[in-house]
Design an enzyme around this catalytic site. Sequence first.
Site, PDB file in Angstrom:
ATOM      1  N   GLU A 163       0.700   0.719  -4.437  1.00 35.53           N
ATOM      2  CA  GLU A 163       0.645   0.300  -3.041  1.00 35.53           C
ATOM      3  C   GLU A 163       2.022   0.036  -2.450  1.00 35.53           C
ATOM      4  O   GLU A 163       2.124  -0.424  -1.315  1.00 35.53           O
ATOM      5  CB  GLU A 163      -0.227  -0.945  -2.929  1.00 35.53           C
ATOM      6  CG  GLU A 163      -1.643  -0.689  -3.404  1.00 35.53           C
ATOM      7  CD  GLU A 163      -2.495  -1.937  -3.461  1.00 35.53           C
ATOM      8  OE1 GLU A 163      -2.093  -2.934  -2.828  1.00 35.53           O
ATOM      9  OE2 GLU A 163      -3.539  -1.917  -4.125  1.00 35.53           O
ATOM     10  N   ASN A 164       3.056   0.310  -3.207  1.00 39.23           N
ATOM     11  CA  ASN A 164       4.408   0.048  -2.724  1.00 39.23           C
ATOM     12  C   ASN A 164       5.258   1.319  -2.711  1.00 39.23           C
ATOM     13  O   ASN A 164       6.457   1.281  -2.930  1.00 39.23           O
ATOM     14  CB  ASN A 164       5.072  -1.029  -3.585  1.00 39.23           C
ATOM     15  CG  ASN A 164       4.334  -2.350  -3.506  1.00 39.23           C
ATOM     16  OD1 ASN A 164       4.205  -2.924  -2.440  1.00 39.23           O
ATOM     17  ND2 ASN A 164       3.817  -2.824  -4.640  1.00 39.23           N
TER      18      ASN A 164
END
Length: 570
Positions: free
Chosen positions: A396-397
């Site tokens: 998610e980064n």
Amino acid sequence: MERAPGGRRRIRTWIGGTVAVLAAGALSLTGLTGTAQAADVNVAKNAGFESGLTNWTCSAGSGATVGSPVHGGAAALRATPGGQDNAKCTQAVAVQPNSTYTLSAWVQGGYAYLGAEGTGTTDVSAWTPDSSGWKQLTTTFRTGASTRSVTVYTHGWYGQSAYYADDVSVFGPDGGGGGDPEPQVPGAPSGLAVGSVTSSSVTLNWSAVSGATGYNVYRAGTKVQSASGTSSTVTGLAANTSYDFQVTATNAAGESAKSATVTGRTSQGGGGNPGPGVPKHAVTGYWQNFNNGAAVQKLRDVQAQYDIIAVSFADATTTPGQITFNLDPAVGYASVADFKADIAAKKAAGKSVIISVGGEKGSISVNSDASATAFANSAYALMQEYGFNGVDIDLENGLNSTYMTKALRQLSAKAGAGMVLTMAPQTIDMQSTAGEYFKTALNVKDILTVVNMQYYNSGSMLGCDGKVYSQGSVDFLTALACIQLEGGLDPSQVGIGVPASTRGAGSGYVAPSIVNNALDCLTKGTNCGSFKPSRTYPGLRGAMTWSTNWDATAGNAWSNAVGPHVHGLP
């Protein structure tokens, strides 16, 4: 996935938008006194957004550059209104006093406005309603006696969908700032990689080249086709055969040198990899290797409705790309051997147990050849040590499609055809096939089991019909799933990811009945909301939830309702 109590991750509201290209108008001006005047040029800088948002300022972070759709070059502006913001993007341009300028741009999408303010005379604007194709907006303005700078802008309209803009032109006398430099021959493309393959085609992907307006694809040194974007599928190939490919970049100045060569091999036959042991319609659940207030479970406690159990999460090491797994004492296992025995028992019962990589706090980065190899080697080592059936990608980064594709292909080569590969991107990651997550999914389509996008913690998003839908509704689930289904994924590779309870995410929870309605709408065309897809997808894989622990906390209400419905799909 969020490890903090009450949810999986912080809420991230999607804001994005593309600005349409502004075409240069031609106007010859003469001075009022008859003396020589500054030459007519396009005084807008970065007029085609080839350098991102350089020279442009967009309100409330509403603007971003995208690689598709574009009117010219390799980029365009996309701007998305939100709340009380109309996604206004501006640039101050240097002008001559007492002069006339032609302002133009190409726009697409939602309501789009083009204008100039601070002219010193009469400010002007032009607009167009929602459009599925590129339209040119044009207007003219005259500067005041002492005006040296004018602000030109584009914006959308409140509550409307994103608009795109490209090729902006403010054509008139040079105000001293000049215009964009004449195009130079672009550099050779980098990042060329083989994506999905079939028995008769190979898909190629590469990185965008600044200043390029198109690309040429070469096979064995011979040009075989052209492309406007950074992906191309070469068809008409022989089965089970290797081919060498290169790509060049082009613009008005000429063609670049060829890229490095990549080799792609066609498959012996078509079809993806459903993952042996994964049923046609499957339920995926994330199992928490930590205690965040949800029911603490051992794997043996996971409800039998779950076909794929994603152990959350692998941990990063000090070596880039490398992962490891550390069993948390908080989940109550007496030993690692006991945990491994539970994995074996679930597999014996016909379930797939995979290791999930990432989550909200995951710091794994695969952005080089070395880190791709480290990821593949370490993930395979965990599969060997614990008996995992495969991996889940929940980064998610940030994700680099070029190197993650390499990592997953290396892992697949080690693990074989039985590997289960799932992904859990956020909604923003699957809005466009140009996104890194979507590109990765398409790149590994031949070995991909399912993408369970997270339909929560996102706020309102665009559906495949270009309309905005609010999370928490059947329309949100179906209209966003449609993007993946029409964007190149097989229906068997699309699943609906939702929270198991109101405590499982910060926002976006829907009742199990809404999930079942969305499944019916997509597979059978029944129980739809206001959005109804143009066709049905009976092969839709199923649904996913965060998490089995939050499901257990709520008495397994989610899996008891959704599980039988998924398994009963056509």
